[in-house]
Design an enzyme around this catalytic site. Structure first.
Site, PDB file in Angstrom:
ATOM      1  N   GLY A 171       1.211 -10.521   9.633  1.00 55.75           N
ATOM      2  CA  GLY A 171       2.301 -10.691   9.425  1.00 55.75           C
ATOM      3  C   GLY A 171       3.074 -10.814   8.120  1.00 55.75           C
ATOM      4  N   GLY A 172       3.459 -11.937   7.632  1.00 57.89           N
ATOM      5  CA  GLY A 172       3.999 -11.992   6.279  1.00 57.89           C
ATOM      6  C   GLY A 172       3.133 -11.748   5.262  1.00 57.89           C
ATOM      7  N   GLY A 406      12.567  25.079  -3.617  1.00 57.20           N
ATOM      8  CA  GLY A 406      12.835  23.583  -3.838  1.00 57.20           C
ATOM      9  C   GLY A 406      11.659  23.112  -4.629  1.00 57.20           C
ATOM     10  CB  ALA A 407       7.896  23.625  -5.164  1.00 61.05           C
TER      11      ALA A 407
END
Ligand code: HXC
Length: 516
Positions: A171-172, A406-407
């Protein structure tokens, strides 16, 4: 000899009781699981004899002591000490007390050391071993988690925050580490999940054990949530000390300088032939990195996740740097969603702590495919652009081979604000690879040729001659210099020295809006 005052004897007795946490029996149980106690861990983490404890007398404030035994310290040991002579604030959860769970006062103690760390501009290190929110304290324990999370966020980028997970983190106890800069886990004995196997079985019917659900291997290789994994607690704590050596104490300091044993001007002739002549044959970028950085200084983060990208700390001429690269031997170094996330987070970590970025580029581009497009590669890839454009630390890039489309752009290209862009003679800077480009641009010409195959081959060769080298890009000012691979180390070190006083303030704003 004077008798000690009985009040002193009483204090010593109380302190001794506090030292035992949940008691000898539970300590034995902890040891039987192959785990150390919180105090033993702190001794290993900190320089010998430097730990100073704070608030050891705090207990929970529940009225109903029948259901929750009152233990001094409330299940967490907090204080300050030193690592390699530098002050750090620490907290270590004590699993022998209510399973290290977090209630109101436990949370108060953690917040206290976080606040002191911030005020003094030094790192905060958490050693976690916790069942999460303490059931008996209800909303008070949830509120205490919120107090910690808020601090994790507000102190992010101001002082380094490191989480070492040494047991269950439910959890936390999983969310706080996720907000910190580095998560270090231990094989077999540490795991993190929001809801454990029992809850999952009830809700979804799935049957799984804790290790398979959220063990170190899962978070190192599958989710990418853990940056580092060690085979034992002792090695995890040593790894924490090592990781800290690359980080400054706060965002207005520089990382510590370590006198280099390695010649800054050292040349490595083997690099001149590391890139195969055939662009389809791979080599290992790890070998390039190891050869260029100060001997033995590379600390790779997330080595088992998104292995087509490489991130990690190293030193060059004794100064810490952040390395970002593609690994062409894995998926040809293509950039996919996970690689984008990995590089983005690391670039931002380096930028907030004044660690210069060195990027090695060899990538054919973003990974094409319906799966990646539908999973949001545009959004994830945009993060890399955002992170590099936003980073104001010194930035140097070296294109070793492919920098297609894009690279080329995202990987620390010149007009994203990179300070020095180098290319090796083997660099290929183009919108796309030769075959793909020729098939698109010359489709009609190839179809009309007497021998389409020969025509395609001729055009591919022509394209390669024109674009598959760095001279075209350098001629147009997109590359600052074409260097011999063997001189890469010396070139980067001298460039970093020239960039040491770089001043690049960002325009004032509340904060940007990175596409998450
Ligand atoms: C109070 C708890 C507790 C809890 C464990 N204990 N979890 N006490 N609140 N949440 C106590 C046990 O009663 C036991 O006390 C001691 O801790 C050790 O637990 P064991 O179960 O005996 O140990 P082990 O078998 O090693 O299992 C550890 C465990 C398991 C995996 C952590 O106890 C467990 O699953 N606990 C529940 C985890 C959980 O769901 N937490 C709530 C998360 S919600 P004694 O007296 O026998 O030593 C949350 C919300 C935060 O955190 C919000 C986030 C946004």
């Amino acid at each position: 000899m004077a008798q000690d005052d009985h009040r002193i004897l009483e204090l010593r007795a109380i302190r001794e009781r506090a030292r035992l946490g949940g008691g000898v029996e539970r300590i034995d149980r902890q040891h039987a699981k192959g785990k150390l106690t919180a105090r033993e861990r702190l001794e290993l983490l900190l320089d010998a004899g430097t730990f100073n404890e704070l608030e050891p007398f705090i207990t929970h404030q529940l009225n109903d002591t029948a259901s929750v035994e009152r233990h001094l310290g409330d299940g967490v040991i907090t204080g300050y000490g030193q690592i390699e002579g530098r002050t750090v604030y620490v907290y270590a959860q004590d699993f022998t007390v209510y399973g290290g769970t977090l209630g109101e006062m436990h949370g108060h103690k953690i917040c206290r050391v976080m606040d002191l760390a911030l005020r003094n501009g030094v790192p905060i290190i958490g050693l976690l071993d916790s069942g999460g929110a303490r059931i008996q304290e209800g909303v008070k324990s949830l509120g205490a988690y919120a107090e910690i999370f808020r601090r994790n966020v507000q102190y992010s980028g101001v002082v380094p925050q490191i989480s070492v997970l040494l047991g269950p983190c439910a959890g936390g106890a999983a969310y706080s580490p996720a907000l910190t800069d580095l998560i270090i886990m231990v094989e077999k004995n540490s795991y993190m999940f929001l809801t454990g196997p029992e809850v999952i079985k009830t809700v979804t019917g799935e049957i799984i054990d804790a290790e398979s659900l959220g063990g170190a291997v899962v978070h190192a290789a599958l989710t990418g949530t853990a940056q580092l994994v060690a085979p034992s607690e002792v090695e995890a704590l040593a790894l924490c000390r090592r990781a800290l050596s690359y980080l400054p104490s706060n965002n207005v300091e520089n990382p510590p300088f370590v006198t280099p044993l390695d010649d800054p001007l050292r040349m490595d002739d083997s690099l001149n032939s590391i890139v195969p002549l055939d662009p389809g044959v791979a080599y290992r970028m790890h070998d390039v990195i190891e050869s260029v950085v100060d001997h033995g200084s590379f600390l790779e983060l997330q080595p088992d996740w998104a292995q087509n990208a490489v991130v990690g700390f190293a030193r060059l001429g004794g100064h810490a740097v952040g390395l970002v690269a593609q690994e062409p031997s894995i998926m040809a170094g293509v950039i996919d969603i996970n690689a984008s996330d990995k590089m983005t987070r690391f670039v931002r970590l380096c930028d907030c702590f004044n660690i210069p970025l060195v990027t090695f580029v060899d990538s054919p581009g973003f990974l094409p495919g319906v799966g990646q497009e539908h999973a949001g590669i545009i959004r994830h890839g945009a993060k890399v652009l955002y992170a590099y454009s936003e980073a104001t630390v010194p930035k140097i890039s070296v294109i070793t081979r492919k920098a297609y489309g894009g690279a080329y752009v995202v990987m620390s290209s010149k007009y994203l604000g990179t300070d020095v862009n180098y290319a090796w003679p083997s660099a290929e800077i183009a919108v796309m690879g030769a075959e793909g480009a020729v098939n698109i641009v010359y489709r009609n010409q190839i179809a009309a040729a007497a021998d389409p195959q020969a025509e395609r081959e001729r055009l591919v060769q022509e394209y390669r001659r024109q674009f598959s080298n760095p001279y075209h890009a350098a001629g147009a000012g997109y590359i600052d210099d074409i260097i011999e691979p063997r001189e890469t180390r010396a070139k980067i070190i001298t460039s970093l020295a020239a960039l040491r006083d770089k001043y690049a303030p960002a325009p004032p704003r509340k904060h940007g809006n990175i596409p998450v």
